[in-house]
Design an enzyme around this catalytic site. Structure first.
Site, PDB file in Angstrom:
ATOM      1  N   CYS A  17       3.406 -36.974 -80.498  1.00  0.00           N
ATOM      2  CA  CYS A  17       2.266 -37.807 -80.861  1.00  0.00           C
ATOM      3  C   CYS A  17       1.054 -36.888 -81.035  1.00  0.00           C
ATOM      4  CB  CYS A  17       1.992 -38.846 -79.770  1.00  0.00           C
ATOM      5  SG  CYS A  17       1.522 -38.082 -78.188  1.00  0.00           S
ATOM      6  N   HIS A  79      -2.297 -35.170 -69.537  1.00  0.00           N
ATOM      7  CA  HIS A  79      -2.238 -36.396 -68.730  1.00  0.00           C
ATOM      8  C   HIS A  79      -3.580 -36.739 -68.082  1.00  0.00           C
ATOM      9  CE1 HIS A  79       1.700 -34.289 -68.607  1.00  0.00           C
ATOM     10  NE2 HIS A  79       2.095 -35.458 -69.050  1.00  0.00           N
ATOM     11  N   GLU A 131      -0.881 -38.916 -64.887  1.00  0.00           N
ATOM     12  CA  GLU A 131      -1.893 -39.727 -65.565  1.00  0.00           C
ATOM     13  C   GLU A 131      -2.507 -40.746 -64.610  1.00  0.00           C
ATOM     14  OE1 GLU A 131      -2.475 -43.109 -68.938  1.00  0.00           O
ATOM     15  OE2 GLU A 131      -0.802 -41.727 -69.277  1.00  0.00           O
ATOM     16  N   SER A 228       9.281 -37.552 -68.058  1.00  0.00           N
ATOM     17  CA  SER A 228       8.427 -38.119 -69.096  1.00  0.00           C
ATOM     18  C   SER A 228       8.467 -39.641 -69.021  1.00  0.00           C
ATOM     19  CB  SER A 228       8.911 -37.644 -70.474  1.00  0.00           C
ATOM     20  OG  SER A 228       8.375 -38.451 -71.496  1.00  0.00           O
TER      21      SER A 228
END
Length: 316
Positions: A17, A79, A131, A228
């Site tokens: 991404c 993150h 995150e 992930s």
């Protein structure tokens, strides 16, 4: 010997991404600008292949800032990090570059805005994920409460039920999160949500592609790392969307061929931090064993690009 026929469905979008692309570019540009070693706090993105390649170029991966010397640049992972980390780096007069994905930074800004308005935060996320740690670390202890499931919503203890807001981790399952949000609204009717969904465009797009692909497939592989979050969600989404066998593999050597005996259709996708070279490796492994017909399952076009920080665009 004749190879058995196989229809190979390729999900699009899949793989990198814009946030991951930017984070990797930041490390590469930092190495070009300042030379090796450049320190990176936490894996820049959750993919061993990517991390190993950057390590070979001179990146040193550490878990905490106290493992970094004062006189070398340090990069914070995609993150995001708690507020205390850049504050400590500034105190030590370190050169640091923040590779936090802009869509994660948006959630950090949201959380701060709600706190400034006197609201206590509830975060939907996975405990211990970098995150989640980074987002919860934007505000003082106790100001952000974590819920992982619908059941957690029933037991979470808040300061004032009428003064609440929520944010979410950007890499969650869209469907699971919708159920948790519904539970929050049911228990706390006045809770304030984000203006726009926190789950990022790339996570949503990859899950939609899997939903479209899964019913066509006897089996499905997600190329991605076991740590992930968005890759693991793709496996769950595939299984829920009707694919009997959905598995996560880091690369072609992880494929369990015995489990795939007798299949005639195969779906392949990849998490947002998996490079295309690993996806190609998996496709080639199937082409070696099967007479393959490749079909694309396209559900969205992506053309998002994020700029790297100014410090890397300026001459040394």
């Amino acid at each position: 010997m004749t190879k058995p026929p196989l229809t190979l469905y390729l999900a699009a979008p899949r793989g990198f991404c814009a946030g991951v692309d930017r984070a990797i570019k930041i490390v590469e540009m930092a190495l070009e600008k300042w030379g090796a070693p450049v320190y990176v706090r936490h894996e820049i993105v959750h993919n061993k292949f990517v991390v190993d390649a950057l390590r070979d170029k001179g990146a040193v991966f550490v878990e905490e800032l106290d493992e970094c010397p004062d006189d070398r640049p340090v990069i914070f992972s995609a993150h995001g990090v708690p507020k205390a980390v850049p504050a400590t780096a500034a105190q030590r007069e370190m050169v640091y570059v923040d590779a936090t994905c802009p869509l994660v930074s948006k959630v950090h800004i949201e959380a701060q805005r709600h706190a400034d308005n006197g609201l206590q935060m509830i975060m939907i996320g996975h405990k211990g994920h970098p995150e989640t740690v980074g987002t919860m670390g934007q505000l003082p202890e106790g100001e952000v409460l974590l819920v992982e499931t619908v059941a957690d919503v029933a037991t979470v203890e808040v300061r004032d039920p009428s003064r609440l807001a929520f944010v979410t981790q950007t890499t969650l399952s869209v469907d699971d999160t919708a159920d948790i949000v519904a539970a929050l609204h049911a228990r706390f009717p006045g809770i304030v949500g984000p203006h726009k969904e926190d789950i990022c465009y790339a996570t949503t797009n990859r899950q939609e592609a899997v939903k479209a692909m899964a019913p066509k497939c006897d089996a499905m592989l997600v190329v991605g790392a076991p740590n992930s979050s968005n890759s693991k969600r793709l496996v769950e989404v595939g299984a829920r969307a009707g694919c009997n066998y959905a598995q996560l593999v880091q690369r072609a050597t992880d494929i369990d061929w015995r489990a795939l005996e007798g299949i005639t259709s195969m779906g392949i996708t990849a998490g947002a931090s998996a490079p295309e070279v690993l996806i190609a490796e998996v496709i080639d492994a199937f082409k070696d064993r099967y007479d393959t017909t490749v079909e694309m399952v396209v559900t969205a076009e992506e053309n998002v690009e994020f700029k790297v920080p100014r410090v890397l665009r300026e001459p040394a």
